[in-house]
Structure formats: structure tokens, C-alpha cells
Design a protein around this motif. Structure first.
Motif, short mmCIF file in Angstrom:
data_model
loop_
_atom_site.label_atom_id
_atom_site.label_comp_id
_atom_site.label_asym_id
_atom_site.label_seq_id
_atom_site.Cartn_x
_atom_site.Cartn_y
_atom_site.Cartn_z
N ASN A 132 0.83 -1.21 0.00
CA ASN A 132 0.00 0.00 0.00
C ASN A 132 0.87 1.26 0.00
O ASN A 132 0.58 2.22 -0.71
CB ASN A 132 -0.93 -0.02 1.21
N GLN A 133 1.94 1.24 0.78
CA GLN A 133 2.84 2.38 0.84
C GLN A 133 3.55 2.57 -0.50
O GLN A 133 3.73 3.70 -0.96
CB GLN A 133 3.88 2.19 1.94
N LYS A 134 3.94 1.48 -1.14
CA LYS A 134 4.62 1.57 -2.42
C LYS A 134 3.72 2.15 -3.50
O LYS A 134 4.13 3.01 -4.28
CB LYS A 134 5.12 0.18 -2.83
N ILE A 135 2.46 1.72 -3.52
CA ILE A 135 1.49 2.25 -4.49
C ILE A 135 1.25 3.73 -4.24
O ILE A 135 1.21 4.54 -5.18
CB ILE A 135 0.19 1.44 -4.43
N THR A 136 1.11 4.11 -2.98
CA THR A 136 0.90 5.52 -2.63
C THR A 136 2.09 6.37 -3.05
O THR A 136 1.93 7.47 -3.60
CB THR A 136 0.66 5.67 -1.12
N CYS A 137 3.30 5.88 -2.84
CA CYS A 137 4.50 6.62 -3.22
C CYS A 137 4.60 6.77 -4.73
O CYS A 137 4.99 7.83 -5.23
CB CYS A 137 5.74 5.92 -2.69
N ILE A 179 2.07 6.84 -6.86
CA ILE A 179 1.04 7.80 -7.26
C ILE A 179 1.49 9.23 -6.94
O ILE A 179 1.36 10.13 -7.78
CB ILE A 179 -0.30 7.47 -6.58
N LEU A 180 2.05 9.44 -5.74
CA LEU A 180 2.53 10.78 -5.38
C LEU A 180 3.69 11.22 -6.26
O LEU A 180 3.78 12.39 -6.62
CB LEU A 180 2.94 10.80 -3.91
N SER A 203 3.28 14.55 -8.52
CA SER A 203 4.17 15.69 -8.29
C SER A 203 5.04 15.95 -9.52
O SER A 203 5.34 17.11 -9.83
CB SER A 203 5.02 15.46 -7.05
N THR A 206 7.34 16.62 -1.96
CA THR A 206 6.60 15.37 -2.13
C THR A 206 7.33 14.46 -3.11
O THR A 206 7.42 13.25 -2.90
CB THR A 206 5.17 15.64 -2.62
N SER A 229 8.73 10.86 -1.88
CA SER A 229 8.23 9.62 -2.48
C SER A 229 9.34 8.86 -3.19
O SER A 229 9.40 7.62 -3.12
CB SER A 229 7.08 9.91 -3.43
#
Length: 71
Positions: A3-8, A10-11, A15, A42, A46
Motif C-alpha cells: 500500500n505504501q509503495k502504491i501511494t509513493c 502515485i505521489l 508531483s 513530495t 516519495s
């Protein structure tokens, strides 16, 4: 961790697009300042988190036993 990898990712993409848009399109000054204040940090954060999330081949088994502690 996934989940953290996907969020990073996307960010990082958002950005990057915001920074490139400010370089190409003539926006108002406050939009460029907002992207500079929020978008660039950001992007760096990320990218750093994605880089730190990659395990070295010799550390893969150790990370399964003990998750990432910050060092």
C-alpha cells in the motif's frame, strides 16, 4: 508495504506532472509557489521512500524476519 509503495508511486507521478506543468504552462504565481512548496518535497520524499523500500538480495530474508525499522 504494498500500500505504501502504491501511494509513493502515485505521489511521485502526480508531483512530477505538477512540476512539469509549471515549467511548461504559464500559471499564476501562487500556483507555481504552491507546487514549489508542496510538489518538490513530495517528489523527493516519495522517491526516497521507493528507493529505501528496495531490499538488497542478501537482506531479503532478514527483512521478512524483522520489518523495516528506519535504518
Amino acid at each position: 508495504m504494498v500500500n505504501q509503495k502504491i501511494t509513493c508511486i502515485i505521489l511521485l507521478v502526480l508531483s512530477t506532472l505538477a512540476i512539469l506543468a509549471c515549467l511548461v504552462i504559464n500559471f499564476e504565481a501562487w500556483i507555481v509557489y504552491a507546487v514549489a512548496i508542496f510538489g518538490i518535497p513530495t517528489w523527493v520524499l516519495s522517491l526516497g521512500l521507493l528507493t529505501m523500500a528496495k531490499a538488497k538480495p542478501e537482506d531479503v530474508e532478514e527483512r521478512v524476519k524483522e520489518p523495516f525499522t528506519g535504518y
